[in-house]
Motif scaffolding. Structure first.
Motif, PDB file in Angstrom:
ATOM      1  N   GLY A 127      22.558  10.111 -10.568  1.00 48.63           N
ATOM      2  CA  GLY A 127      21.214  10.638 -10.779  1.00 48.63           C
ATOM      3  C   GLY A 127      20.194   9.586 -11.147  1.00 48.63           C
ATOM      4  O   GLY A 127      19.083   9.921 -11.577  1.00 48.63           O
ATOM      5  N   CYS A 128      20.535   8.317 -10.971  1.00 46.78           N
ATOM      6  CA  CYS A 128      19.610   7.242 -11.340  1.00 46.78           C
ATOM      7  C   CYS A 128      18.534   7.070 -10.271  1.00 46.78           C
ATOM      8  O   CYS A 128      18.574   7.684  -9.203  1.00 46.78           O
ATOM      9  CB  CYS A 128      20.367   5.931 -11.552  1.00 46.78           C
ATOM     10  N   SER A 129      17.573   6.211 -10.553  1.00 50.21           N
ATOM     11  CA  SER A 129      16.517   5.922  -9.588  1.00 50.21           C
ATOM     12  C   SER A 129      17.069   5.068  -8.452  1.00 50.21           C
ATOM     13  O   SER A 129      18.135   4.447  -8.582  1.00 50.21           O
ATOM     14  CB  SER A 129      15.364   5.184 -10.268  1.00 50.21           C
ATOM     15  N   ALA A 130      16.321   5.019  -7.351  1.00 49.23           N
ATOM     16  CA  ALA A 130      16.745   4.182  -6.232  1.00 49.23           C
ATOM     17  C   ALA A 130      16.762   2.711  -6.631  1.00 49.23           C
ATOM     18  O   ALA A 130      17.682   1.965  -6.254  1.00 49.23           O
ATOM     19  CB  ALA A 130      15.815   4.405  -5.037  1.00 49.23           C
ATOM     20  N   ALA A 131      15.784   2.290  -7.405  1.00 47.81           N
ATOM     21  CA  ALA A 131      15.731   0.888  -7.838  1.00 47.81           C
ATOM     22  C   ALA A 131      16.918   0.542  -8.723  1.00 47.81           C
ATOM     23  O   ALA A 131      17.529  -0.527  -8.583  1.00 47.81           O
ATOM     24  CB  ALA A 131      14.421   0.620  -8.566  1.00 47.81           C
ATOM     25  N   ASP A 132      17.260   1.453  -9.642  1.00 47.24           N
ATOM     26  CA  ASP A 132      18.410   1.198 -10.512  1.00 47.24           C
ATOM     27  C   ASP A 132      19.714   1.193  -9.711  1.00 47.24           C
ATOM     28  O   ASP A 132      20.618   0.385  -9.962  1.00 47.24           O
ATOM     29  CB  ASP A 132      18.487   2.244 -11.618  1.00 47.24           C
ATOM     30  N   ILE A 153      24.086   2.454  -2.001  1.00 50.87           N
ATOM     31  CA  ILE A 153      22.953   2.762  -2.882  1.00 50.87           C
ATOM     32  C   ILE A 153      22.734   4.270  -2.942  1.00 50.87           C
ATOM     33  O   ILE A 153      22.530   4.840  -4.020  1.00 50.87           O
ATOM     34  CB  ILE A 153      21.692   2.029  -2.393  1.00 50.87           C
ATOM     35  N   ALA A 154      22.792   4.926  -1.782  1.00 50.76           N
ATOM     36  CA  ALA A 154      22.626   6.381  -1.758  1.00 50.76           C
ATOM     37  C   ALA A 154      23.723   7.072  -2.568  1.00 50.76           C
ATOM     38  O   ALA A 154      23.456   8.023  -3.317  1.00 50.76           O
ATOM     39  CB  ALA A 154      22.657   6.876  -0.306  1.00 50.76           C
ATOM     40  N   ARG A 155      24.934   6.602  -2.448  1.00 53.64           N
ATOM     41  CA  ARG A 155      26.063   7.200  -3.184  1.00 53.64           C
ATOM     42  C   ARG A 155      25.860   7.048  -4.695  1.00 53.64           C
ATOM     43  O   ARG A 155      26.114   7.981  -5.464  1.00 53.64           O
ATOM     44  CB  ARG A 155      27.354   6.523  -2.737  1.00 53.64           C
ATOM     45  N   GLU A 156      25.389   5.881  -5.122  1.00 55.09           N
ATOM     46  CA  GLU A 156      25.152   5.637  -6.549  1.00 55.09           C
ATOM     47  C   GLU A 156      24.090   6.590  -7.093  1.00 55.09           C
ATOM     48  O   GLU A 156      24.231   7.133  -8.201  1.00 55.09           O
ATOM     49  CB  GLU A 156      24.725   4.187  -6.761  1.00 55.09           C
ATOM     50  N   ILE A 157      23.027   6.813  -6.319  1.00 58.11           N
ATOM     51  CA  ILE A 157      21.985   7.750  -6.745  1.00 58.11           C
ATOM     52  C   ILE A 157      22.567   9.145  -6.897  1.00 58.11           C
ATOM     53  O   ILE A 157      22.330   9.849  -7.882  1.00 58.11           O
ATOM     54  CB  ILE A 157      20.830   7.770  -5.726  1.00 58.11           C
ATOM     55  N   SER A 158      23.353   9.579  -5.905  1.00 60.44           N
ATOM     56  CA  SER A 158      23.919  10.924  -5.913  1.00 60.44           C
ATOM     57  C   SER A 158      24.859  11.143  -7.089  1.00 60.44           C
ATOM     58  O   SER A 158      24.804  12.179  -7.762  1.00 60.44           O
ATOM     59  CB  SER A 158      24.663  11.174  -4.599  1.00 60.44           C
ATOM     60  N   THR A 210       0.790  -1.229   0.000  1.00 60.67           N
ATOM     61  CA  THR A 210       0.000   0.000   0.000  1.00 60.67           C
ATOM     62  C   THR A 210       0.819   1.274   0.000  1.00 60.67           C
ATOM     63  O   THR A 210       0.286   2.353  -0.296  1.00 60.67           O
ATOM     64  CB  THR A 210      -0.940   0.038   1.224  1.00 60.67           C
ATOM     65  N   ARG A 211       2.113   1.179   0.356  1.00 62.83           N
ATOM     66  CA  ARG A 211       2.917   2.385   0.485  1.00 62.83           C
ATOM     67  C   ARG A 211       4.225   2.325  -0.312  1.00 62.83           C
ATOM     68  O   ARG A 211       4.454   3.124  -1.204  1.00 62.83           O
ATOM     69  CB  ARG A 211       3.269   2.625   1.974  1.00 62.83           C
ATOM     70  N   LEU A 212       5.078   1.376   0.020  1.00 65.41           N
ATOM     71  CA  LEU A 212       6.454   1.427  -0.467  1.00 65.41           C
ATOM     72  C   LEU A 212       6.558   1.185  -1.958  1.00 65.41           C
ATOM     73  O   LEU A 212       7.356   1.855  -2.641  1.00 65.41           O
ATOM     74  CB  LEU A 212       7.312   0.417   0.292  1.00 65.41           C
ATOM     75  N   ARG A 213       5.786   0.264  -2.500  1.00 63.46           N
ATOM     76  CA  ARG A 213       5.964  -0.063  -3.921  1.00 63.46           C
ATOM     77  C   ARG A 213       5.498   1.060  -4.837  1.00 63.46           C
ATOM     78  O   ARG A 213       5.783   1.049  -6.044  1.00 63.46           O
ATOM     79  CB  ARG A 213       5.251  -1.366  -4.267  1.00 63.46           C
ATOM     80  N   LYS A 214       4.801   2.049  -4.258  1.00 65.55           N
ATOM     81  CA  LYS A 214       4.364   3.198  -5.046  1.00 65.55           C
ATOM     82  C   LYS A 214       5.436   4.282  -5.096  1.00 65.55           C
ATOM     83  O   LYS A 214       5.247   5.297  -5.772  1.00 65.55           O
ATOM     84  CB  LYS A 214       3.084   3.775  -4.437  1.00 65.55           C
ATOM     85  N   ARG A 215       6.537   4.081  -4.375  1.00 65.66           N
ATOM     86  CA  ARG A 215       7.585   5.094  -4.272  1.00 65.66           C
ATOM     87  C   ARG A 215       8.880   4.576  -4.876  1.00 65.66           C
ATOM     88  O   ARG A 215       9.123   3.367  -4.929  1.00 65.66           O
ATOM     89  CB  ARG A 215       7.836   5.417  -2.788  1.00 65.66           C
ATOM     90  N   ASP A 216       9.721   5.520  -5.307  1.00 68.28           N
ATOM     91  CA  ASP A 216      11.073   5.149  -5.720  1.00 68.28           C
ATOM     92  C   ASP A 216      11.942   5.179  -4.470  1.00 68.28           C
ATOM     93  O   ASP A 216      12.702   6.117  -4.223  1.00 68.28           O
ATOM     94  CB  ASP A 216      11.615   6.094  -6.782  1.00 68.28           C
ATOM     95  N   CYS A 217      11.800   4.146  -3.662  1.00 64.53           N
ATOM     96  CA  CYS A 217      12.482   4.065  -2.377  1.00 64.53           C
ATOM     97  C   CYS A 217      12.832   2.607  -2.114  1.00 64.53           C
ATOM     98  O   CYS A 217      12.007   1.713  -2.321  1.00 64.53           O
ATOM     99  CB  CYS A 217      11.586   4.602  -1.266  1.00 64.53           C
ATOM    100  N   VAL A 218      14.061   2.369  -1.664  1.00 63.14           N
ATOM    101  CA  VAL A 218      14.546   1.014  -1.405  1.00 63.14           C
ATOM    102  C   VAL A 218      14.667   0.804   0.096  1.00 63.14           C
ATOM    103  O   VAL A 218      15.211   1.667   0.803  1.00 63.14           O
ATOM    104  CB  VAL A 218      15.908   0.788  -2.083  1.00 63.14           C
ATOM    105  N   LEU A 219      14.160  -0.322   0.575  1.00 58.33           N
ATOM    106  CA  LEU A 219      14.339  -0.693   1.979  1.00 58.33           C
ATOM    107  C   LEU A 219      15.505  -1.668   2.085  1.00 58.33           C
ATOM    108  O   LEU A 219      15.538  -2.700   1.401  1.00 58.33           O
ATOM    109  CB  LEU A 219      13.070  -1.347   2.531  1.00 58.33           C
ATOM    110  N   VAL A 220      16.477  -1.337   2.940  1.00 56.83           N
ATOM    111  CA  VAL A 220      17.625  -2.205   3.214  1.00 56.83           C
ATOM    112  C   VAL A 220      17.502  -2.673   4.659  1.00 56.83           C
ATOM    113  O   VAL A 220      17.264  -1.864   5.559  1.00 56.83           O
ATOM    114  CB  VAL A 220      18.957  -1.451   3.012  1.00 56.83           C
TER     115      VAL A 220
END
Length: 425
Positions: A392-397, A384-389, A279-289
């Motif tokens: 500029g890719c998505s969190a999933a990528d 993962i955060a460093r790769e995004i920064s 209901t929440r997380l899969r709708k966002r570009d956010c990764v849970l570790v």
């Protein structure tokens, strides 16, 4: 339980020590699925049941047929609104024969309720364990004379802003301005209210935020505290955890780090965490570790065992899988978890666990040494955060890129697995 602490190995006694303290911290609202506490596989609230909204009618109908025989009265629906009503919490009245929550669910399922429609409200703890396992990190924090963190701060070119939320025990605000821990400048969070006498699990969230910042120094980090002031003894019920995870999303994180988890009845997927994702997380570009746990086994540990979560096991500094690390479905990848060095509150800590019960440790350098899958997880979250920064890719990528860098190895105990080896950045 009174004499179980005298029986068996240090590992069993340590687990019993932890459970006794945990139950006391939560005023007795902790039950487990075995007679001897050292043999538990999961912990749960002794009077709560969780039900998906879609299964409420079937649950209440099944409970009606049971209440005359087992329940003193029908289950009371809790007024709390969880995930906009997608998850419903019930409180059971005292059972006529002293049946536990799992006993009641067994009877309901024998009467036709679909298995998995209802669940105990499990306790999620800072890297909890199972038979002879651990309720907390692999060791209690240790003093260190080192002045620099390990892994060290990895210089980073300024990229796009990335947000990480650490859902944990809270934040030690002085660390953000302490000249001994400059890598934590700008980190914010819920004050865990430390004093000169440090409670169990004090500094856990701060230490983890430090690991994230060492790997990704330009990352915006917020620490959401679920055990402020020592409440809960470092643990939280599943139904309360998803409220914190929902609040974490208000910070628009690219990555959430959760160095905690739980075993469940019949090893079924955690019902609240499954509903939170759907209901929440899969709708966002956010990764849970999440940490894989410190029990040296392959049984599912939630949320690390979910396919949508990055579960992280622990490596020693020589690259071998740590002897305490979980493996199998809960560990998608392994990273350094042994002997991290990072920020920790100054103060006096008295050990609570076998074989170190009563040992006094004085922390005065703003640093500590700590081991566990709790600390392997934020290393991966930081990557993962460093790769995004930087790209500029998505969190999933970014997650996929980081995992693709892992190398395959083999261990006679756990078999083939993926490792992120040093250097990490």
């Amino acid at each position: 339980m009174a004499s179980d602490w005298k029986i068996g190995s240090d590992r069993r006694r340590r687990t019993t020590d932890q459970l006794r303290a945990f139950r006391a911290a939560n005023e007795g609202s902790v039950a487990w699925d075995t007679e001897a506490p050292a043999d538990f596989t999961y912990l749960y609230h002794p009077d709560r049941v969780l039900v998906r909204a879609a299964d409420v009618e079937a649950f209440e109908r099944a409970a009606e047929t049971l209440d005359k025989e087992v329940l003193g009265e029908s289950p009371r629906r809790d007024e709390a609104t969880l995930l906009d009503g997608e998850l419903v919490r019930y409180v059971l009245a005292p059972r006529r024969g002293g049946e536990s929550v799992p006993d009641v669910l067994d009877l309901l399922e024998a009467g036709g309720l679909r298995r998995g429609a209802a669940s105990p409200d499990h306790w999620v703890h800072v890297s909890p364990g199972g038979p002879g396992g651990n309720l907390c990190p692999a060791i209690e924090p240790q003093e260190t004379g080192l002045r620099d963190p390990w892994p060290p701060v990895a210089p980073q070119s300024k990229g796009s802003e990335v947000s990480v939320v650490v859902v944990d025990t809270g934040w030690h605000p002085p660390a953000a301005t302490d000249p001994r821990t400059p890598w934590l400048a700008g980190v914010d969070g819920d004050d865990e209210l430390n004093g000169p006498d440090l409670r169990p699990y004090a500094g856990h969230g701060t230490f983890i935020a430090g690991v994230v910042r060492c790997i990704a120094p330009d990352t915006k980090v917020f620490v959401d505290g679920f055990a402020i002031g020592g409440v809960g003894g470092g643990g939280i019920l599943e139904s309360d955890l998803v409220v914190h995870l929902e609040a974490a999303l208000t910070h628009d994180p690219h990555v959430i780090n959760l160095s905690a988890g739980c075993r469940t009845r019949f090893d079924l997927p955690s019902l609240p965490l499954e509903v939170f994702h759907r209901t929440r997380l899969r709708k966002r570009d956010c990764v849970l570790v999440a940490a894989a746990g410190n029990d040296s086994w392959a049984a599912p540990f939630w949320p690390a065992a979910f396919g949508w979560c990055v579960g992280v096991g622990s490596l020693d500094r020589d690259g071998r899988v740590s002897d305490y690390s979980n493996f199998g479905v809960s560990a998608d990848v392994y990273a350094l978890g042994r002997n991290h060095v990072n920020a920790f509150p100054d103060g006096t800590f008295v050990c609570n666990e076998t074989p170190d019960v009563g040992d006094v440790r004085v922390f005065s350098t703003g640093m500590a040494r700590w081991s566990g899958t709790s600390f392997a997880a934020p290393l991966v979250a930081g990557l993962i955060a460093r790769e995004i920064s930087e790209t500029g890719c998505s969190a999933a990528d970014a997650r996929d890129v980081v995992l693709a860098r892992a190398v395959y190895d083999s261990d006679p105990t756990i078999g083939p697995h993926m490792e992120l080896r040093q250097p990490y950045a």
